[in-house]
Design a protein around this motif. Structure first.
Motif, PDB file in Angstrom:
ATOM      1  N   GLN A 115      37.953  42.111  45.175  1.00 32.14           N
ATOM      2  CA  GLN A 115      37.126  41.575  44.094  1.00 32.14           C
ATOM      3  C   GLN A 115      36.481  40.245  44.464  1.00 32.14           C
ATOM      4  N   SER A 119      32.512  39.515  44.212  1.00 31.06           N
ATOM      5  CA  SER A 119      32.004  38.462  43.331  1.00 31.06           C
ATOM      6  C   SER A 119      31.514  37.233  44.088  1.00 31.06           C
ATOM      7  N   ASN A 144      24.461  34.874  37.745  1.00 30.72           N
ATOM      8  CA  ASN A 144      25.671  35.587  38.126  1.00 30.72           C
ATOM      9  C   ASN A 144      26.269  36.277  36.909  1.00 30.72           C
ATOM     10  N   SER A 163      38.642  36.866  39.938  1.00 28.03           N
ATOM     11  CA  SER A 163      37.438  36.728  40.762  1.00 28.03           C
ATOM     12  C   SER A 163      36.265  36.212  39.934  1.00 28.03           C
ATOM     13  N   LYS A 164      36.185  36.617  38.682  1.00 34.53           N
ATOM     14  CA  LYS A 164      35.088  36.151  37.828  1.00 34.53           C
ATOM     15  C   LYS A 164      35.292  34.697  37.398  1.00 34.53           C
ATOM     16  N   LEU A 167      33.976  32.862  40.149  1.00 34.04           N
ATOM     17  CA  LEU A 167      32.519  32.929  40.175  1.00 34.04           C
ATOM     18  C   LEU A 167      31.893  31.837  39.309  1.00 34.04           C
TER      19      LEU A 167
END
Length: 254
Positions: A115, A119, A144, A163-164, A167
């Motif tokens: 992930q 990302s 994004n 992972s987000k 980000l």
């Protein structure tokens, strides 16, 4: 720069949210790059639905810098001008399945890494490939795609949610550095969307719970998230960078 003057790359746009985003940009007159990794047939279907005068499908694995750079060159050659707008949307090997998801005992570092590569690594590659042309134009828009789950992890998708969250850090750090070049970097975070390939494994009961607990009493659609992405690409957002806009009908209020 008006949306109709932009060349827009949306990674992972052969289906789901990505397809909705490229269609929204094309509706406003932008040229769009439909990026895909495996499903050429679906990517070409998206191009056909938009029209070949506005859209081109290009295969590239966003985890490979060389492939991303080739994609940017192909787009520039095809449209006669560089990509001005990047939407980092691609989802790598993940399905929203609350029943069969991995838990703290079964999730592995390799799961996280998959992930993170989708990302962060993929987004880094597109930024690197597009930065020079954007700086030369003194204009760039990087958007994004995040999720409301890292703010309110009602479902513990460990590797995806983490992972987000990373980000968002990537978004704000890039926004700080690239602003001097006229490039804005923002994030749009939807909730569970009704209904895409990625959310197809989600039971209907979950969607009903979201409806009941969301102020707007509905599940957000891909088209609604796509319209919010357009905002960050439009002149109306020219003074906004480093921000995360949650688009989920008010389920998560930040």
């Amino acid at each position: 720069m008006d949306i109709k003057e932009q060349v827009v790359l949306v990674t992972g746009s052969s289906r789901g949210l990505g397809a909705a985003i490229v269609k929204a940009f094309a509706r406003e007159g932008a040229n769009v790059v439909v990026n895909y990794f495996q499903n050429e047939a679906k990517a070409q279907e998206v191009v056909e639905s938009i029209g070949k005068d506005l859209a081109i499908a290009i295969k590239a694995d966003i985890r490979e810098q060389s492939e991303v750079e080739i994609m940017f060159e192909q787009a520039k050659n095809h449209f006669g001008r560089p990509i001005t707008t990047i939407v980092n949307n691609a989802l790598i090997h993940f399905t929203f399945d609350a029943v069969n998801k991995k838990n703290a005992d079964t999730v592995t570092w390799d799961d996280y890494q998959v992930q993170f590569e989708g990302s962060i690594k993929g987004s880094l590659h597109t930024v690197k490939a597009g930065k020079k042309d954007m700086a030369d134009l003194n204009f760039g828009r990087i958007i994004n795609i995040g999720t409301n789950l890292f703010q309110n992890p009602v479902v513990a998708y460990h590797e995806y949610n983490t992972s987000k969250a990373a980000l968002l850090g990537f978004t704000r750090t890039m926004a700080r550095e690239l602003g001097a070049n006229g490039i804005t970097v923002n994030m749009v975070s939807g909730g569970l969307l009704e209904k895409t390939d990625a959310s197809a494994a989600t039971p209907d009961e979950v969607f009903k719970i979201i409806e009941q607990n969301t102020p707007l009493q509905k599940v957000t659609s891909p088209e609604e998230v796509a319209d919010s992405v357009l905002f960050f690409a439009s002149p109306w957002s020219r003074a906004i960078t480093g921000q995360n806009l949650v688009v989920d009908g008010g389920l998560v209020m930040d």
